[in-house]
Structures are given as C-alpha cells and as structure tokens.
Design an enzyme around this catalytic site. Sequence first.
Site, PDB file in Angstrom:
ATOM      1  N   ALA A 125     -26.597  -1.054   8.479  1.00 28.62           N
ATOM      2  CA  ALA A 125     -26.396  -1.958   7.351  1.00 28.62           C
ATOM      3  C   ALA A 125     -24.903  -1.964   7.041  1.00 28.62           C
ATOM      4  CB  ALA A 125     -27.188  -1.462   6.157  1.00 28.62           C
TER       5      ALA A 125
ATOM      6  N   GLU B  36     -33.169   0.914  13.233  1.00 29.90           N
ATOM      7  CA  GLU B  36     -34.423   0.511  12.580  1.00 29.90           C
ATOM      8  C   GLU B  36     -34.835  -0.901  12.988  1.00 29.90           C
ATOM      9  OE1 GLU B  36     -32.781   1.442   8.717  1.00 29.90           O
ATOM     10  OE2 GLU B  36     -34.258   3.029   8.438  1.00 29.90           O
TER      11      GLU B  36
ATOM     12  N   GLY C  12     -29.589   1.056  10.143  1.00 28.56           N
ATOM     13  CA  GLY C  12     -30.387  -0.169  10.122  1.00 28.56           C
ATOM     14  C   GLY C  12     -30.452  -0.843  11.485  1.00 28.56           C
TER      15      GLY C  12
ATOM     16  N   GLU D 232     -27.434   7.899   8.344  1.00 23.52           N
ATOM     17  CA  GLU D 232     -27.351   7.665   6.900  1.00 23.52           C
ATOM     18  C   GLU D 232     -27.070   8.949   6.126  1.00 23.52           C
ATOM     19  OE1 GLU D 232     -29.659   6.416   8.945  1.00 23.52           O
ATOM     20  OE2 GLU D 232     -30.296   4.401   8.333  1.00 23.52           O
TER      21      GLU D 232
END
Length: 258
Positions: A65, A112, A109, A132
């Site tokens: 992200a 993911e 992300g 993260e």
Amino acid sequence: MAYETIIVETRDHVGLIRLNRPEALNALNAQLVEELGEALARFDADDAIGAIVLTGSEKAFAAGADIKEMQGKSFVEAFREDFITRNWEAAARTRKPVIAAVAGYALGGGCELAMMCDFILCADNAKFGQPEINLGVMPGAGGTQRLTRFVGKSKAMEMNLTGRFMDAAEAERSGLVSRVVPADSLVDEALATAAKIAEKSLLAVMATKEAVNRAYETTLSEGVRFERRMFHALFATEDQKEGMEAFIDKRQPQFKDR
Ligand code: CO8
C-alpha cells in the site's frame, strides 16, 4: 476508459492489466486500487474475455500500500471508510480466473493482492513479504490469513512477525506460487497459461474456480458435496455435450460458453 495508474490491454481472449506507478514501485494508492477494481469488473463482464493476467514491472509487482498516502490517516478515517477494502477485494471477487504474474517485489498489500488472485506465477527474481511489522502496523488485507493458508502457520508467522522476504525458490517450495519462470518470459508465460484457460468452457472454468475456493471456506465433506453438485450442474450445459462429443469424435471442442 483512460487509466493513469494501470495499463490495460486485451490479447486474444485474455485481459492483461499492468500496474503502472514505476516511480513508487507500483505502490497501491487509492486511485490505483479504484482503477484496478474498475478494470477487473470490466473484464469480468466482457463476454470476449476468458481469463485475466495481473502483473507489474520487472522490478516490482507492487511494493505494498502507498505508505506516503497512508501515513497521515487517523483511526476514525480508516475505520469510517473501511480503509480501501471495497476495491481491494475486487481481485478476490472476480468470477473469471485471475493469474498474478509476479516479478520483483510483492510486499505488504502487493503480496496480499497477489494472493487474492487465483494462482501466482512468479519470476526468478520475485520477493514476497509482509513487512508491515517494520512500519508499526500489521497486514490489513489478508496477509495473516491467506499467507497462513498458503504456506502454513510457522512460515507465515515468521514472515509476518519479522518482515523477512521469501525468494522465488522458497515461494515455490512452500506452495505460495504455482511455478517459477525466467523474469524475461514471465508475462508471455502467464498470457499463454491464461489463453489455455480461455479456450475452455467458461462455465466449467467458473464452476471449477468456485469449487477450489470452497476448499478454503468449508469442511471437506461440504466441499466435496459442493463440487459434486457443480459437476452435476454442468451436465445442463451445451458445452458438456460438445466437450464429450468432441472427445469421442477425436476433434477439438468448440465451446460456446452455454
Ligand atoms: N509506498 C510508497 N512509496 C513507496 C513504497 C510504498 N509501499 N515502496 C517504495 N516506494 C517508493 C520509495 O519511497 C521511493 O520513492 P522516492 O524515490 O520518491 O524516494 C521509490 O518507491 C523507490 O523505492 P526505494 O528507493 O526504496 O527502492 P529500493 O530498491 O531501495 O527498495 C523496497 C525497494 C525494499 C521495496 C523498498 O522500497 C521498501 O521497503 N518499500 C516498502 C515496502 C513496504 O513496507 N511495504 C508494505 C507497505 S504497508 C502495506 O502494504 C499495508 C497494506 C494494508 C492494506 C490494507 C487494506 C485494507
């Protein structure tokens, strides 16, 4: 539709989506996630498309992200907007198969997102990770859940707690990816695989995808029952008649997705 953060093409019956924010290693910002959701939904609704390939660049599938965009967010904002969940799940919601073709970094992300696709083909330079924890947070889009289902608790726990990256060989060994291919042939290989899927009956493909995914959501006996019911249902299609007739006639089937 003019996109700014992704490049969308159609090759025969395959939809190809390239994440395209090279200045940020394809970090997933709100605009990219929105555009990706839109492009996936369009391909899903397009009768001419039988499978989709999602890829990044040779350096990065996606480095996570967008940290710069996320940094100033408050809890109240994140919670009220259910921080980017709606379109994040688009890859997992798509009914046609989506192949992630991962070269370089697939982190946070990005990892993911790859795991939301139906399977991952990766280049020999791929690196997967859930870093993260190094940012004082934790995965928010499946890193603790999907990674654990793919590679088991021990490896998922270690990766999530330390932020260590997994290389392509380890990813293949642990079942995170279906195959490793040389970086310079990754997209061609993914397109060829997707084209092979696109030749099949779309009804059988979609039913198969649903049934495999059911394996993650239910017990073995319920999953097997679901599979059998879907198998029975396919006998209502013209494609089943055509597929079996073609086998007996020793010719290639001409599926009509009916
Ligand atoms: N966000 C924003 N910008 C990024 C990101 C990112 N995730 N990753 C890289 N960039 C930018 C860098 O800031 C840099 O920009 P600039 O040139 O302006 O400084 C540019 O991309 C190139 O990056 P580097 O110079 O760092 O390149 P290196 O080759 O030295 O390093 C790495 C590559 C190792 C990939 C490094 O960039 C890195 O560690 N990136 C961050 C990886 C990371 O921590 N990812 C996890 C992010 S958090 C997350 O994904 C949570 C998802 C939760 C989803 C929730 C949904 C509900």
